[in-house]
Design a protein around this motif. Structure first.
Motif, PDB file in Angstrom:
ATOM      1  N   LEU A 201       0.823  -1.202   0.000  1.00 14.86           N
ATOM      2  CA  LEU A 201       0.000   0.000   0.000  1.00 14.86           C
ATOM      3  C   LEU A 201       0.862   1.259   0.000  1.00 14.86           C
ATOM      4  O   LEU A 201       0.508   2.263  -0.621  1.00 14.86           O
ATOM      5  CB  LEU A 201      -0.942  -0.005   1.203  1.00 14.86           C
ATOM      6  N   SER A 202       1.991   1.216   0.694  1.00 12.89           N
ATOM      7  CA  SER A 202       2.898   2.370   0.683  1.00 12.89           C
ATOM      8  C   SER A 202       3.400   2.649  -0.728  1.00 12.89           C
ATOM      9  O   SER A 202       3.446   3.807  -1.180  1.00 12.89           O
ATOM     10  CB  SER A 202       4.091   2.116   1.620  1.00 12.89           C
ATOM     11  N   ALA A 203       3.788   1.590  -1.432  1.00 15.34           N
ATOM     12  CA  ALA A 203       4.276   1.746  -2.797  1.00 15.34           C
ATOM     13  C   ALA A 203       3.170   2.251  -3.719  1.00 15.34           C
ATOM     14  O   ALA A 203       3.411   3.091  -4.593  1.00 15.34           O
ATOM     15  CB  ALA A 203       4.828   0.413  -3.313  1.00 15.34           C
ATOM     16  N   LEU A 204       1.956   1.759  -3.514  1.00 16.78           N
ATOM     17  CA  LEU A 204       0.836   2.195  -4.339  1.00 16.78           C
ATOM     18  C   LEU A 204       0.526   3.667  -4.093  1.00 16.78           C
ATOM     19  O   LEU A 204       0.270   4.433  -5.032  1.00 16.78           O
ATOM     20  CB  LEU A 204      -0.397   1.346  -4.062  1.00 16.78           C
ATOM     21  N   ALA A 205       0.546   4.091  -2.824  1.00 14.36           N
ATOM     22  CA  ALA A 205       0.281   5.496  -2.511  1.00 14.36           C
ATOM     23  C   ALA A 205       1.311   6.402  -3.178  1.00 14.36           C
ATOM     24  O   ALA A 205       0.968   7.466  -3.717  1.00 14.36           O
ATOM     25  CB  ALA A 205       0.294   5.702  -0.995  1.00 14.36           C
ATOM     26  N   LEU A 206       2.577   5.983  -3.167  1.00 13.39           N
ATOM     27  CA  LEU A 206       3.625   6.774  -3.806  1.00 13.39           C
ATOM     28  C   LEU A 206       3.417   6.838  -5.309  1.00 13.39           C
ATOM     29  O   LEU A 206       3.532   7.915  -5.921  1.00 13.39           O
ATOM     30  CB  LEU A 206       4.994   6.164  -3.484  1.00 13.39           C
ATOM     31  N   LEU A 207       3.080   5.712  -5.922  1.00  6.40           N
ATOM     32  CA  LEU A 207       2.828   5.679  -7.370  1.00  6.40           C
ATOM     33  C   LEU A 207       1.670   6.603  -7.731  1.00  6.40           C
ATOM     34  O   LEU A 207       1.744   7.378  -8.690  1.00  6.40           O
ATOM     35  CB  LEU A 207       2.539   4.242  -7.801  1.00  6.40           C
ATOM     36  N   LEU A 208       0.593   6.522  -6.964  1.00  3.02           N
ATOM     37  CA  LEU A 208      -0.581   7.351  -7.247  1.00  3.02           C
ATOM     38  C   LEU A 208      -0.263   8.834  -7.074  1.00  3.02           C
ATOM     39  O   LEU A 208      -0.695   9.673  -7.869  1.00  3.02           O
ATOM     40  CB  LEU A 208      -1.737   6.942  -6.328  1.00  3.02           C
ATOM     41  N   ALA A 209       0.489   9.164  -6.015  1.00  2.00           N
ATOM     42  CA  ALA A 209       0.839  10.566  -5.773  1.00  2.00           C
ATOM     43  C   ALA A 209       1.718  11.116  -6.893  1.00  2.00           C
ATOM     44  O   ALA A 209       1.545  12.260  -7.333  1.00  2.00           O
ATOM     45  CB  ALA A 209       1.534  10.704  -4.424  1.00  2.00           C
ATOM     46  N   ARG A 210       2.670  10.314  -7.352  1.00  2.00           N
ATOM     47  CA  ARG A 210       3.523  10.761  -8.458  1.00  2.00           C
ATOM     48  C   ARG A 210       2.708  10.935  -9.739  1.00  2.00           C
ATOM     49  O   ARG A 210       2.919  11.889 -10.507  1.00  2.00           O
ATOM     50  CB  ARG A 210       4.649   9.757  -8.681  1.00  2.00           C
ATOM     51  N   VAL A 213       0.694  14.178  -9.546  1.00  2.00           N
ATOM     52  CA  VAL A 213       1.530  15.366  -9.735  1.00  2.00           C
ATOM     53  C   VAL A 213       1.910  15.515 -11.202  1.00  2.00           C
ATOM     54  O   VAL A 213       1.983  16.636 -11.729  1.00  2.00           O
ATOM     55  CB  VAL A 213       2.791  15.292  -8.843  1.00  2.00           C
ATOM     56  N   ALA A 214       2.132  14.389 -11.873  1.00  2.00           N
ATOM     57  CA  ALA A 214       2.415  14.449 -13.308  1.00  2.00           C
ATOM     58  C   ALA A 214       1.230  15.035 -14.062  1.00  2.00           C
ATOM     59  O   ALA A 214       1.398  15.733 -15.069  1.00  2.00           O
ATOM     60  CB  ALA A 214       2.740  13.056 -13.839  1.00  2.00           C
ATOM     61  N   GLU A 215       0.033  14.792 -13.557  1.00  2.00           N
ATOM     62  CA  GLU A 215      -1.177  15.307 -14.189  1.00  2.00           C
ATOM     63  C   GLU A 215      -1.446  16.756 -13.804  1.00  2.00           C
ATOM     64  O   GLU A 215      -1.939  17.546 -14.620  1.00  2.00           O
ATOM     65  CB  GLU A 215      -2.369  14.426 -13.776  1.00  2.00           C
ATOM     66  N   TYR A 216      -1.118  17.116 -12.553  1.00  2.00           N
ATOM     67  CA  TYR A 216      -1.357  18.485 -12.065  1.00  2.00           C
ATOM     68  C   TYR A 216      -0.070  19.014 -11.415  1.00  2.00           C
ATOM     69  O   TYR A 216       0.017  19.146 -10.187  1.00  2.00           O
ATOM     70  CB  TYR A 216      -2.505  18.493 -11.046  1.00  2.00           C
ATOM     71  N   PRO A 217       0.960  19.320 -12.203  1.00  2.00           N
ATOM     72  CA  PRO A 217       2.269  19.689 -11.659  1.00  2.00           C
ATOM     73  C   PRO A 217       2.301  21.011 -10.907  1.00  2.00           C
ATOM     74  O   PRO A 217       3.242  21.248 -10.144  1.00  2.00           O
ATOM     75  CB  PRO A 217       3.156  19.752 -12.912  1.00  2.00           C
ATOM     76  N   GLU A 221      -1.531  21.291  -3.453  1.00  2.00           N
ATOM     77  CA  GLU A 221      -1.937  20.174  -2.600  1.00  2.00           C
ATOM     78  C   GLU A 221      -1.428  18.837  -3.141  1.00  2.00           C
ATOM     79  O   GLU A 221      -1.060  17.952  -2.377  1.00  2.00           O
ATOM     80  CB  GLU A 221      -3.457  20.148  -2.449  1.00  2.00           C
ATOM     81  N   SER A 222      -1.406  18.700  -4.460  1.00  2.00           N
ATOM     82  CA  SER A 222      -0.828  17.490  -5.053  1.00  2.00           C
ATOM     83  C   SER A 222       0.660  17.399  -4.716  1.00  2.00           C
ATOM     84  O   SER A 222       1.175  16.336  -4.344  1.00  2.00           O
ATOM     85  CB  SER A 222      -1.031  17.482  -6.572  1.00  2.00           C
ATOM     86  N   LEU A 223       1.360  18.524  -4.826  1.00  2.00           N
ATOM     87  CA  LEU A 223       2.774  18.571  -4.470  1.00  2.00           C
ATOM     88  C   LEU A 223       2.971  18.274  -2.990  1.00  2.00           C
ATOM     89  O   LEU A 223       3.912  17.576  -2.601  1.00  2.00           O
ATOM     90  CB  LEU A 223       3.350  19.946  -4.812  1.00  2.00           C
ATOM     91  N   GLY A 224       2.078  18.821  -2.155  1.00  2.00           N
ATOM     92  CA  GLY A 224       2.181  18.590  -0.716  1.00  2.00           C
ATOM     93  C   GLY A 224       2.001  17.131  -0.357  1.00  2.00           C
ATOM     94  O   GLY A 224       2.742  16.580   0.480  1.00  2.00           O
ATOM     95  N   LEU A 225       1.028  16.470  -0.974  1.00  2.00           N
ATOM     96  CA  LEU A 225       0.809  15.059  -0.679  1.00  2.00           C
ATOM     97  C   LEU A 225       2.009  14.224  -1.113  1.00  2.00           C
ATOM     98  O   LEU A 225       2.455  13.339  -0.378  1.00  2.00           O
ATOM     99  CB  LEU A 225      -0.455  14.561  -1.379  1.00  2.00           C
TER     100      LEU A 225
END
Length: 410
Positions: A201-210, A213-217, A221-225
């Motif tokens: 789940l940690s790896a998935l959260a990191l993948l989703l967050a990245r 951010v790629a979608e909304y650079p 808040e995306s950067l903060g997460l």
């Protein structure tokens, strides 16, 4: 679960669910097909059979299961072509990152925030219903009913169902970030089991967050997460001893932290902080912990200030708890006030949250020299705890409290 199958499950589950969901428009069909396909794969492996490419086998099997399910439904004639054309299916699986797409599906505005997070944890991560129930501090039956209502709400939308468009994704961004934060929280401290964390789940959260951010650079808040998750992952390698015993921030070997990732996280946090949102402020707090070279050098005054701002934009119980803990480190005079404030929080949320309060109480009581009160709080924190690593940590603290010479009449 066989290790190869477990790896395939983590990687292929969202792809399979997403592809069938796009074709069938049914969360139930998508989830049931994926579950059945992985169950059949487990049976094959248990019988001694070996599959060269488990992901491809599960994908094909899930498609056939979905066809069998839809064969019994009135929509069969409409949906069969989407499921029966291999080229369409392969393109869907290979060209799209269904993990983030499924998060946006779960964040449908038809659903309540609780339904959105529960559905995302179920269909994106494959988290068992019982674990989701523990995360929310409620019963499995309640979560099962919540998931059923969420799926029914999406199904009732009928023809309006579609894979989220760019406009949908933009509208659902805030909820998607909250959902990813939920995945991160579950990965940071596993609900149950022998390990402190859930690496999948940690790896998935990191993948989703990245991905987000790629979608909304430019979104703060995306950067903060992403900053929050990067900093947590950088420190994660030192959160336990070699045998899995959890360590507090005061005990960890900070030289083992991933310095390159911390620098990346701090840079992201600096970009996000001017936005002043909940994830930006949390990233700022994590950044202050990560930049302190020793526990004694932690800037508790600055952390308390950020918590004050966080309380204003996100007045959640977990923020109140964090703020009290931070202020308790400002000096001995704050300890008595912290005990009073922590006790006032008890009984207002779930049993799971009360356990967190009692764990904080145990720490504060120990620091003010009240050994007996600390032991009692520790016992209350242990009740109902299902994470074996956390329980081992509590046991170690209890031993320390028992061995310490009496230095207080409290």
């Amino acid at each position: 679960m066989d290790s190869a199958l477990e790896t395939a499950f983590a990687e292929e589950w969202p792809r399979v669910v997403g592809a069938i969901l796009r074709a069938s428009g049914s969360v139930d069909v998508a989830e049931e097909s994926a579950q059945e396909a992985f169950a059949r794969a487990a049976d094959r492996i248990a019988a001694g059979e070996r599959t060269q490419n488990i992901g491809a086998w599960v994908t094909t099997t899930a498609r056939h299961v979905a066809i069998d399910i839809l064969r019994r439904e009135a929509v069969f004639r409409q949906k069969l072509p989407l499921l029966a054309e291999p080229e369409t299916w392969e393109d869907a699986v290979e060209e799209q990152d269904d993990r983030l797409g499924l998060v946006y599906v779960a964040c449908d505005p038809l659903l309540s925030p609780e339904q959105q997070i529960a559905l995302a944890l179920r269909i994106v991560c494959g988290v068992p219903t019982a674990d989701i129930a523990d995360f929310f501090g409620t019963s499995p039956a309640t979560i099962a009913a919540r998931l059923t209502r969420a799926k029914q709400a999406i199904a009732r939308s009928g023809e309006r169902f579609a894979w989220p468009s760019p406009a949908d994704r933009s509208q659902r961004l805030g909820v998607a970030l909250t959902t990813i934060y939920g995945v991160c929280t579950l990965g940071h401290t596993a609900v149950a089991g022998s390990g402190l964390m859930d690496p999948r789940l940690s790896a998935l959260a990191l993948l989703l967050a990245r991905s987000i951010v790629a979608e909304y650079p430019a979104d703060s808040e995306s950067l903060g997460l992403l900053a929050l998750i990067e900093l947590g992952e950088a420190r994660g390698v030192a959160r336990t001893t070699a045998d899995g015993m959890p360590l507090t921030l005061a005990e960890v070997d900070r030289s083992a932290w991933g310095r390159q990732r911390i620098r990346r996280g701090l840079d992201l946090a600096a970009q996000a902080l001017p936005g002043g949102g909940r994830f930006a402020l949390q990233a700022g707090i994590a950044g202050l912990h990560s930049s302190a070279e020793t526990w004694e050098q932690t800037d508790w005054a600055a952390i308390s200030t950020l918590y004050f701002g966080l309380t204003r934009v996100w007045p959640a119980p977990v923020v109140t708890l964090g703020s009290i803990i931070a202020r308790s480190h400002l000096g001995a005079s704050e300890l008595d006030a912290a005990v009073d404030e922590l006790r006032q929080l008890l009984g207002r949320q779930s049993e799971e949250f009360d356990r967190r309060i009692f764990a904080a109480l145990a720490d504060v009581e120990e620091r003010r020299g009240a050994r007996q009160a600390a032991r009692e709080a520790l016992q209350r924190a242990s009740r109902g705890e299902k994470n074996e690593a956390v329980l081992r940590h509590y046991g170690r603290v209890a031993e320390r409290l028992s061995e310490r010479p009496l230095n207080s009449t409290r």
